[in-house]
Write an enzyme that holds these catalytic residues in place. Structure first.
Site, PDB file in Angstrom:
ATOM      1  NE  ARG A 126      15.579  -3.757  -7.996  1.00  0.00           N
ATOM      2  CZ  ARG A 126      15.168  -3.407  -9.353  1.00  0.00           C
ATOM      3  NH1 ARG A 126      13.894  -3.305  -9.323  1.00  0.00           N
ATOM      4  NH2 ARG A 126      15.911  -3.413 -10.283  1.00  0.00           N
TER       5      ARG A 126
ATOM      6  CG  PHE B 243       1.649  -2.241  -8.009  1.00  0.00           C
ATOM      7  CD1 PHE B 243       0.643  -2.672  -8.991  1.00  0.00           C
ATOM      8  CD2 PHE B 243       1.440  -1.730  -6.981  1.00  0.00           C
ATOM      9  CE1 PHE B 243      -0.572  -1.759  -8.752  1.00  0.00           C
ATOM     10  CE2 PHE B 243       0.246  -0.607  -6.782  1.00  0.00           C
ATOM     11  CZ  PHE B 243      -0.704  -1.108  -7.632  1.00  0.00           C
TER      12      PHE B 243
ATOM     13  CG  ASP C  81       2.592  -8.278 -10.064  1.00  0.00           C
ATOM     14  OD1 ASP C  81       3.358  -7.419 -10.063  1.00  0.00           O
ATOM     15  OD2 ASP C  81       1.658  -8.699 -11.186  1.00  0.00           O
ATOM     16  CB  SER C  82      -2.852  -8.290 -10.938  1.00  0.00           C
ATOM     17  OG  SER C  82      -2.090  -7.374 -12.006  1.00  0.00           O
TER      18      SER C  82
ATOM     19  CG  ASN D 113      -7.111  -5.091  -8.669  1.00  0.00           C
ATOM     20  OD1 ASN D 113      -6.357  -4.217  -8.196  1.00  0.00           O
ATOM     21  ND2 ASN D 113      -8.216  -4.568  -9.529  1.00  0.00           N
TER      22      ASN D 113
ATOM     23  CG  ASP E 276       7.618   0.427  -8.756  1.00  0.00           C
ATOM     24  OD1 ASP E 276       7.310   1.243  -9.195  1.00  0.00           O
ATOM     25  OD2 ASP E 276       8.358  -0.370  -8.797  1.00  0.00           O
TER      26      ASP E 276
ATOM     27  CB  CYS F 205       6.948   4.980 -13.772  1.00  0.00           C
ATOM     28  SG  CYS F 205       5.540   3.598 -14.200  1.00  0.00           S
TER      29      CYS F 205
HETATM   30  N1  SAH Z   1       8.654  -2.935  -8.642  1.00  0.00           N
HETATM   31  C1  SAH Z   1       8.644  -3.895  -9.560  1.00  0.00           C
HETATM   32  C2  SAH Z   1       8.315  -3.480 -10.804  1.00  0.00           C
HETATM   33  C3  SAH Z   1       6.837  -3.166 -10.862  1.00  0.00           C
HETATM   34  S1  SAH Z   1       6.064  -3.247 -12.592  1.00  0.00           S
HETATM   35  C4  SAH Z   1      10.395  -4.063  -9.750  1.00  0.00           C
HETATM   36  O1  SAH Z   1      10.891  -3.499  -8.818  1.00  0.00           O
HETATM   37  O2  SAH Z   1      10.657  -5.028 -10.502  1.00  0.00           O
HETATM   38  C5  SAH Z   1       4.219  -3.299 -12.314  1.00  0.00           C
HETATM   39  C6  SAH Z   1       3.598  -4.436 -11.835  1.00  0.00           C
HETATM   40  O3  SAH Z   1       2.316  -4.034 -11.452  1.00  0.00           O
HETATM   41  C7  SAH Z   1       3.547  -5.530 -13.119  1.00  0.00           C
HETATM   42  O4  SAH Z   1       3.989  -6.558 -12.503  1.00  0.00           O
HETATM   43  C8  SAH Z   1       2.033  -5.637 -13.018  1.00  0.00           C
HETATM   44  O5  SAH Z   1       1.765  -7.023 -13.327  1.00  0.00           O
HETATM   45  C9  SAH Z   1       1.523  -5.353 -11.903  1.00  0.00           C
HETATM   46  N2  SAH Z   1       0.245  -4.707 -11.981  1.00  0.00           N
HETATM   47  C10 SAH Z   1      -0.668  -3.817 -12.710  1.00  0.00           C
HETATM   48  N3  SAH Z   1      -1.674  -3.393 -12.230  1.00  0.00           N
HETATM   49  C11 SAH Z   1      -1.993  -4.156 -10.984  1.00  0.00           C
HETATM   50  C12 SAH Z   1      -2.959  -4.349 -10.207  1.00  0.00           C
HETATM   51  N4  SAH Z   1      -3.987  -3.640 -10.524  1.00  0.00           N
HETATM   52  N5  SAH Z   1      -2.879  -4.904  -9.220  1.00  0.00           N
HETATM   53  C13 SAH Z   1      -1.838  -5.994  -9.068  1.00  0.00           C
HETATM   54  N6  SAH Z   1      -0.668  -5.770  -9.598  1.00  0.00           N
HETATM   55  C14 SAH Z   1      -0.840  -4.900 -11.019  1.00  0.00           C
END
Ligand code: SAH
Length: 396
Positions: A211, A227, A249-250, A279, A300, A340
């Protein structure tokens, strides 16, 4: 103490200090052991190899506490192991002024099934194995002693507990809930950590260094953060001087939390931030169709492949978002892309991303290989501990 006797030849991975004993390696259990009890692991020739926690419901039938076969697994053992893990972090100057730090990274700190994250003066612990479950109070006491923290919360509601035959458990092990939100500052940005309702222990500490890197790259850039969860990367991009930050984010609750986090930081240019509940797979296509471009894109996603069995389907998902990411980049834009997934190794991940770049018909270069921050060490004997892998690409 019961003895867990291995099939001939199955001692090899233990001799290489890998801490897992799979069901297929076990010939028999001599004696009686309940889930979580300590057993002595023996080779087919009767040679003692390790002390391990017995887990009859799991495919990982035992996890090694110690390769010293004379070790006693008791309260003092956990006091020592926990103190060592905490001392390992204290020895790293880069962690000295961090308010959010991972104190225990499971197998890689010699404590299979134990995660502990410290947020200010609160420690959040997650126990995911039968062995860890058995030693809950020893682990909590040791954490309190090693950190001086009086507040310890348990967040043992991870799905993987089911594989060990364990029910979800949450609640305060020491102290009470604080009066207000738990907040940490990360590289000068304040973030609420929802230890009760957030993902995992509430925050993704493994991305801390990355970050900061995003902040360093963001001056004057149009950033797309896919995400985004509670906005960790998004807020750092703003802090670094991004002119626009679109975050997707979803999860509506995650986005609400992200907006609250932004409001906690009046120094950031809030009008440059836009949050979109969608999505990512669909939204990237929409953005492409709309002719949008970005200078910096973060991908991510959550674990697409929890284990190697999911690797193929997951590979297609990673390829899809990385291909779309490459296509959405302005000339010489940068893609910060992560996995991850335990089931996707560093090499496979790079291969997938290379395939995506190739299919986008653009020249891409790896500028940097990315990994989890230093409080997430990886035991070389246990490569499964390397969850986070990433690439910073420049795309011509
Ligand atoms: N980058 C973030 C952590 C990401 S965790 C950080 O640094 O804090 C992954 C995220 O992806 C979650 O918030 C989850 O809600 C989201 N997610 C999962 N599948 C998804 C999709 N198909 N579309 C959008 N968001 C999604």
């Amino acid at each position: 103490m019961a003895e867990l006797v291995l099939h001939p030849g199955k001692e090899r991975s233990l001799l290489r200090r890998h801490p897992w004993i799979f069901d297929t390696a076990v010939a028999r259990l001599a004696g009686h052991a309940r889930p979580g009890d300590t057993v002595t692991v023996e080779g087919a020739d009767g040679r003692p190899l390790a002390k391990a926690a017995w887990s009859p419901h799991s495919k990982i039938r035992a996890r090694v506490w110690s390769f010293d076969t004379t070790a006693t697994i008791d309260h003092a053992f956990f006091k020592r192991r926990v103190a060592e893990a905490v001392a390992r972090r204290a020895a790293l100057p880069e962690l000295a002024d961090q308010q959010g730090v991972r104190l225990i990274h499971a197998e890689s700190d010699g404590l299979p099934g134990v995660i502990a994250d410290k947020y200010g003066d609160t420690v959040v612990v997650q126990l995911t194995s039968a062995g860890a479950e058995k030693w809950r109070s020893a682990i909590a006491d040791a954490l309190q002693r090693a950190t001086g923290c009086t507040r310890i919360y348990e967040r043992s509601d991870s799905e993987v507990r089911g594989l060990e035959g364990l029910e979800p458990v949450t609640g305060w092990l020491h102290g009470d809930a604080p009066a207000g939100d738990i907040t940490i500052a990360e590289h000068g940005v304040r973030m609420v950590v929802d230890i009760v309702g957030g993902h995992k222990t509430g925050f993704y500490l493994d991305q801390r260094d990355n970050r900061r890197m995003l902040a360093d790259l963001s001056q004057g850039k149009r950033v797309l953060n896919c995400f985004c969860y509670t906005g960790g990367f998004s807020l750092q991009a703003l802090a670094g001087g991004a002119v626009r930050v679109l975050s997707i984010d979803s999860s509506q609750p995650a986005l609400e939390r992200a907006a609250t986090n932004l409001a906690l930081n009046p120094q950031l240019a809030a009008e440059r931030a836009e949050w979109r509940c969608a999505n990512v797979f669909d939204e990237l296509r929409q953005l492409k169709a709309a002719g949008e471009t970005f200078d910096l894109i973060v991908l991510d996603p959550p674990k697409f492949a929890p284990s190697a069995a999911h690797a193929e389907r997951a590979s297609r998902a990673y390829k899809d978002i990385n291909l779309l990411g490459c296509k959405l980049l302005a000339p010489d834009g940068m893609l910060m892309t992560y996995s991850c997934s335990g089931g996707i190794g560093v090499e496979l991940f790079q291969k997938i991303v290379a395939g995506a770049a190739l299919d986008s018909h653009r020249t891409a270069r790896i500028v940097k290989r990315l990994q989890g921050s230093a409080d997430h060490p990886v035991d070389l004997a246990f490569p499964e501990g390397e969850y986070l892998k990433g690439l910073l690409l420049q795309v011509e």
